[in-house]
Design a protein around this motif. Sequence first.
Motif, PDB file in Angstrom:
ATOM      1  N   GLU A  80       4.164   5.799  -5.488  1.00 29.06           N
ATOM      2  CA  GLU A  80       3.840   7.153  -5.044  1.00 29.06           C
ATOM      3  C   GLU A  80       4.800   7.629  -3.958  1.00 29.06           C
ATOM      4  O   GLU A  80       5.227   8.789  -3.941  1.00 29.06           O
ATOM      5  CB  GLU A  80       2.397   7.186  -4.538  1.00 29.06           C
ATOM      6  N   ILE A  81       5.151   6.732  -3.024  1.00 24.68           N
ATOM      7  CA  ILE A  81       6.103   7.109  -1.963  1.00 24.68           C
ATOM      8  C   ILE A  81       7.467   7.434  -2.566  1.00 24.68           C
ATOM      9  O   ILE A  81       8.109   8.428  -2.180  1.00 24.68           O
ATOM     10  CB  ILE A  81       6.216   5.978  -0.914  1.00 24.68           C
ATOM     11  N   SER A  82       7.932   6.615  -3.525  1.00 26.17           N
ATOM     12  CA  SER A  82       9.244   6.864  -4.141  1.00 26.17           C
ATOM     13  C   SER A  82       9.256   8.193  -4.891  1.00 26.17           C
ATOM     14  O   SER A  82      10.241   8.940  -4.839  1.00 26.17           O
ATOM     15  CB  SER A  82       9.608   5.721  -5.091  1.00 26.17           C
ATOM     16  N   LYS A  83       8.157   8.531  -5.577  1.00 25.85           N
ATOM     17  CA  LYS A  83       8.099   9.809  -6.286  1.00 25.85           C
ATOM     18  C   LYS A  83       8.150  10.985  -5.312  1.00 25.85           C
ATOM     19  O   LYS A  83       8.839  11.984  -5.561  1.00 25.85           O
ATOM     20  CB  LYS A  83       6.828   9.885  -7.130  1.00 25.85           C
ATOM     21  N   LYS A  84       7.432  10.867  -4.190  1.00 31.04           N
ATOM     22  CA  LYS A  84       7.426  11.962  -3.224  1.00 31.04           C
ATOM     23  C   LYS A  84       8.794  12.113  -2.565  1.00 31.04           C
ATOM     24  O   LYS A  84       9.235  13.233  -2.273  1.00 31.04           O
ATOM     25  CB  LYS A  84       6.352  11.720  -2.162  1.00 31.04           C
ATOM     26  N   ILE A  85       9.482  11.004  -2.335  1.00 31.15           N
ATOM     27  CA  ILE A  85      10.838  11.074  -1.778  1.00 31.15           C
ATOM     28  C   ILE A  85      11.762  11.795  -2.750  1.00 31.15           C
ATOM     29  O   ILE A  85      12.579  12.635  -2.359  1.00 31.15           O
ATOM     30  CB  ILE A  85      11.363   9.654  -1.452  1.00 31.15           C
ATOM     31  N   GLU A  86      11.642  11.460  -4.051  1.00 34.35           N
ATOM     32  CA  GLU A  86      12.479  12.118  -5.052  1.00 34.35           C
ATOM     33  C   GLU A  86      12.223  13.616  -5.098  1.00 34.35           C
ATOM     34  O   GLU A  86      13.149  14.409  -5.300  1.00 34.35           O
ATOM     35  CB  GLU A  86      12.215  11.502  -6.433  1.00 34.35           C
ATOM     36  N   GLU A  87      10.963  14.020  -4.918  1.00 32.01           N
ATOM     37  CA  GLU A  87      10.624  15.440  -4.987  1.00 32.01           C
ATOM     38  C   GLU A  87      11.007  16.198  -3.721  1.00 32.01           C
ATOM     39  O   GLU A  87      11.314  17.395  -3.790  1.00 32.01           O
ATOM     40  CB  GLU A  87       9.120  15.601  -5.238  1.00 32.01           C
ATOM     41  N   SER A  88      11.018  15.519  -2.560  1.00 31.50           N
ATOM     42  CA  SER A  88      11.159  16.223  -1.286  1.00 31.50           C
ATOM     43  C   SER A  88      12.542  16.147  -0.678  1.00 31.50           C
ATOM     44  O   SER A  88      12.912  17.020   0.120  1.00 31.50           O
ATOM     45  CB  SER A  88      10.137  15.658  -0.267  1.00 31.50           C
ATOM     46  N   LEU A  89      13.336  15.135  -0.984  1.00 35.45           N
ATOM     47  CA  LEU A  89      14.607  14.926  -0.302  1.00 35.45           C
ATOM     48  C   LEU A  89      15.781  15.050  -1.255  1.00 35.45           C
ATOM     49  O   LEU A  89      15.662  14.756  -2.445  1.00 35.45           O
ATOM     50  CB  LEU A  89      14.640  13.542   0.357  1.00 35.45           C
ATOM     51  N   ASP A  90      16.928  15.480  -0.726  1.00 32.76           N
ATOM     52  CA  ASP A  90      18.210  15.431  -1.426  1.00 32.76           C
ATOM     53  C   ASP A  90      19.057  14.375  -0.734  1.00 32.76           C
ATOM     54  O   ASP A  90      19.300  14.453   0.475  1.00 32.76           O
ATOM     55  CB  ASP A  90      18.923  16.788  -1.358  1.00 32.76           C
ATOM     56  N   TYR A  91      19.517  13.398  -1.483  1.00 33.77           N
ATOM     57  CA  TYR A  91      20.240  12.277  -0.882  1.00 33.77           C
ATOM     58  C   TYR A  91      21.185  11.687  -1.921  1.00 33.77           C
ATOM     59  O   TYR A  91      20.931  11.737  -3.128  1.00 33.77           O
ATOM     60  CB  TYR A  91      19.254  11.185  -0.407  1.00 33.77           C
ATOM     61  N   PRO A  92      22.300  11.139  -1.485  1.00 32.63           N
ATOM     62  CA  PRO A  92      23.210  10.476  -2.417  1.00 32.63           C
ATOM     63  C   PRO A  92      22.723   9.057  -2.729  1.00 32.63           C
ATOM     64  O   PRO A  92      22.134   8.382  -1.888  1.00 32.63           O
ATOM     65  CB  PRO A  92      24.535  10.439  -1.650  1.00 32.63           C
ATOM     66  N   GLY A  93      22.942   8.610  -3.951  1.00 37.68           N
ATOM     67  CA  GLY A  93      22.570   7.240  -4.325  1.00 37.68           C
ATOM     68  C   GLY A  93      21.080   7.079  -4.528  1.00 37.68           C
ATOM     69  O   GLY A  93      20.425   7.926  -5.126  1.00 37.68           O
ATOM     70  N   GLN A  94      20.524   5.985  -4.024  1.00 40.00           N
ATOM     71  CA  GLN A  94      19.106   5.711  -4.191  1.00 40.00           C
ATOM     72  C   GLN A  94      18.534   5.147  -2.894  1.00 40.00           C
ATOM     73  O   GLN A  94      19.268   4.657  -2.031  1.00 40.00           O
ATOM     74  CB  GLN A  94      18.883   4.715  -5.340  1.00 40.00           C
ATOM     75  N   ILE A  95      17.204   5.221  -2.760  1.00 36.68           N
ATOM     76  CA  ILE A  95      16.501   4.723  -1.576  1.00 36.68           C
ATOM     77  C   ILE A  95      15.482   3.680  -2.038  1.00 36.68           C
ATOM     78  O   ILE A  95      14.660   3.951  -2.911  1.00 36.68           O
ATOM     79  CB  ILE A  95      15.794   5.878  -0.825  1.00 36.68           C
ATOM     80  N   LYS A  96      15.533   2.517  -1.441  1.00 34.93           N
ATOM     81  CA  LYS A  96      14.626   1.431  -1.779  1.00 34.93           C
ATOM     82  C   LYS A  96      13.367   1.540  -0.919  1.00 34.93           C
ATOM     83  O   LYS A  96      13.446   1.674   0.298  1.00 34.93           O
ATOM     84  CB  LYS A  96      15.315   0.085  -1.547  1.00 34.93           C
ATOM     85  N   VAL A  97      12.200   1.483  -1.570  1.00 29.01           N
ATOM     86  CA  VAL A  97      10.914   1.574  -0.865  1.00 29.01           C
ATOM     87  C   VAL A  97      10.252   0.195  -0.929  1.00 29.01           C
ATOM     88  O   VAL A  97       9.955  -0.315  -2.013  1.00 29.01           O
ATOM     89  CB  VAL A  97       9.996   2.646  -1.498  1.00 29.01           C
ATOM     90  N   THR A  98      10.028  -0.415   0.240  1.00 28.36           N
ATOM     91  CA  THR A  98       9.403  -1.740   0.322  1.00 28.36           C
ATOM     92  C   THR A  98       8.086  -1.612   1.082  1.00 28.36           C
ATOM     93  O   THR A  98       8.072  -1.194   2.242  1.00 28.36           O
ATOM     94  CB  THR A  98      10.321  -2.744   1.044  1.00 28.36           C
ATOM     95  N   VAL A  99       6.980  -1.953   0.402  1.00 30.29           N
ATOM     96  CA  VAL A  99       5.651  -1.912   1.033  1.00 30.29           C
ATOM     97  C   VAL A  99       5.263  -3.347   1.399  1.00 30.29           C
ATOM     98  O   VAL A  99       5.270  -4.241   0.546  1.00 30.29           O
ATOM     99  CB  VAL A  99       4.602  -1.285   0.097  1.00 30.29           C
ATOM    100  N   ILE A 100       4.885  -3.557   2.685  1.00 28.48           N
ATOM    101  CA  ILE A 100       4.560  -4.906   3.190  1.00 28.48           C
ATOM    102  C   ILE A 100       3.086  -4.928   3.593  1.00 28.48           C
ATOM    103  O   ILE A 100       2.621  -4.089   4.369  1.00 28.48           O
ATOM    104  CB  ILE A 100       5.457  -5.269   4.391  1.00 28.48           C
ATOM    105  N   ARG A 101       2.366  -5.895   3.037  1.00 28.17           N
ATOM    106  CA  ARG A 101       0.957  -6.083   3.395  1.00 28.17           C
ATOM    107  C   ARG A 101       0.803  -7.531   3.858  1.00 28.17           C
ATOM    108  O   ARG A 101       1.129  -8.464   3.129  1.00 28.17           O
ATOM    109  CB  ARG A 101       0.046  -5.809   2.199  1.00 28.17           C
ATOM    110  N   GLU A 102       0.273  -7.700   5.053  1.00 29.92           N
ATOM    111  CA  GLU A 102       0.167  -9.053   5.620  1.00 29.92           C
ATOM    112  C   GLU A 102      -1.185  -9.201   6.326  1.00 29.92           C
ATOM    113  O   GLU A 102      -1.611  -8.327   7.079  1.00 29.92           O
ATOM    114  CB  GLU A 102       1.306  -9.291   6.618  1.00 29.92           C
ATOM    115  N   THR A 103      -1.852 -10.302   6.047  1.00 32.04           N
ATOM    116  CA  THR A 103      -3.121 -10.617   6.708  1.00 32.04           C
ATOM    117  C   THR A 103      -2.939 -11.893   7.520  1.00 32.04           C
ATOM    118  O   THR A 103      -2.481 -12.902   6.980  1.00 32.04           O
ATOM    119  CB  THR A 103      -4.245 -10.815   5.681  1.00 32.04           C
ATOM    120  N   ARG A 104      -3.296 -11.831   8.811  1.00 34.81           N
ATOM    121  CA  ARG A 104      -3.151 -12.996   9.681  1.00 34.81           C
ATOM    122  C   ARG A 104      -4.531 -13.459  10.160  1.00 34.81           C
ATOM    123  O   ARG A 104      -5.376 -12.644  10.531  1.00 34.81           O
ATOM    124  CB  ARG A 104      -2.278 -12.666  10.884  1.00 34.81           C
ATOM    125  N   ALA A 105      -4.727 -14.745  10.138  1.00 37.72           N
ATOM    126  CA  ALA A 105      -5.967 -15.344  10.675  1.00 37.72           C
ATOM    127  C   ALA A 105      -5.601 -16.095  11.955  1.00 37.72           C
ATOM    128  O   ALA A 105      -4.777 -17.013  11.938  1.00 37.72           O
ATOM    129  CB  ALA A 105      -6.582 -16.281   9.649  1.00 37.72           C
TER     130      ALA A 105
END
Length: 527
Positions: free
Chosen positions: A497-522
Amino acid sequence: MINRFFTNTGVILGAGIPLAVLFGLFCGYRLRKVLAEKRLGMAEKLSQKIIKDAEKEAEAKRREASLEAKDELYQSRTEFERQTQARRNELLQLEKRLIQREENLDRKVDILEKKEKDVSDRENVLQNKEKAIQDRNRELAIALSEEKEKLQRISGLSAAEARKLLLQRLENELSQEKATVIKRVEEETKAMADKKAKGIISVAIQRCASEHVAETTVSVVALPSDEMKGRIIGREGRNIRALEKVTGVDVIIDDTPEAVILSAFDPIRREIAKITLERLVVDGRIHPARIEEVVEKVKQEIEVNIRNEGEQAAFEMGVQNLHPEEIRLLGRLKYRSSYGQNVLHHSKEVAFLAGVLAAEINENVASAKRAGLLHDIGKAIDREVEGTHAQISADIARKYNEAPEIVHAIASHHEEQEAGTVLAVLIQAADAISAARPGARRETLEAYIKRLEKLEGIAKSFKGVAKCYAIQAGREIRVIVEPDRISDIESAQLSREISKKIEESLDYPGQIKVTVIRETRAVEYAK
């Protein structure tokens, strides 16, 4: 006759002619008569002989013709008998074949009759089996109905309620399994696609060695001495005003030693002004009339140079049969820049990269090079025509009868239209590679910071996002989510969803990598 003779003789004698002469005449007359009769007899004999010989010859020829006719009749009869015998043999062979076919047909009829009998027997058997199956189905239906009644009494649920409950449980289980399978398949596909794409793109980039020179909006003309600045300005500034009026360029004369600065957004005008001023400095004759004369000559030379540059670019890329106006517009791209990148060099680089990519995936290399070379041709006149340069370029290609797939690839290279062909995707990729290469384009610090802030703002607009960081000069964004609000499966969906919104909202050369990080610590402390 004798009386006539004697009468004549008497007359002659009466005339005094001698008798001997008369007698001689009479003897000669008789002799001639006898000879004539003899000759007549001989002629009659000769004619009779000729007639006899002719009759004999005619008889011989008649006999010869009779023999020849008999011979021809014999030969004709022999030939007729031979042909008759051959025809008789053919008829005999045909008769044998017909007899064999009749025998084969008889055998086939017997086989068919046997098969029909077997089929009839099998149909009877199948009918018996079908009847048995129907009886069995009725028994099973009765048994199932009894089982359903028992289950309803035991569970206290109707059939519809039990079905609904079962379907809900299956749907929940399948939804979880589906999400897991989709994630695994996406990861595997993405890994394979990334590996293949990186290999193809790396080959294309390694084979393309292009220099990147940043274009500016000013040109500097070196002067032999500072005294030349006064001559360029002229009396009461008439020379500099004439130069600015004819060329449309701002001439800046400041404290820079031995240099004059020419400023203009139109690179063709700036180039004409630069060449004109250099020639005027060398010539030394600087006045308004001379300025106009030199400017006119330089304009003609620039026009010739523009056409030569277009032809050279088409020749280097191996693109043939371009319209003369397309060649002229290509040449104008030499004096056009985009983010500091020369557009003609960029177009040639895109054509080369598109050709290499097309060759790697077995597509039409000629079409890829043609579309790549023409994809930014609209930038030659985008200051004169309204619309985006991609649409202007597509209109130009359509105007000069380029193929529909070429026009579509040009129109969709900035995703203003959805790419519907492999060629369109290749042009998008080649354009992005050329524009995104290090040093290819220049971006101001303010625009760079705004782009990064907007990129991070897009990521923060989603629920469950704790922090986000734009790294690698805006080529990658890392999003850290709250683990108690976003699950592992939902994090994969969030990245899309973030990558689609970036494509719709921004003009940029090349491509943008979207990395989602989820971490649980005990964390726990031992006391």
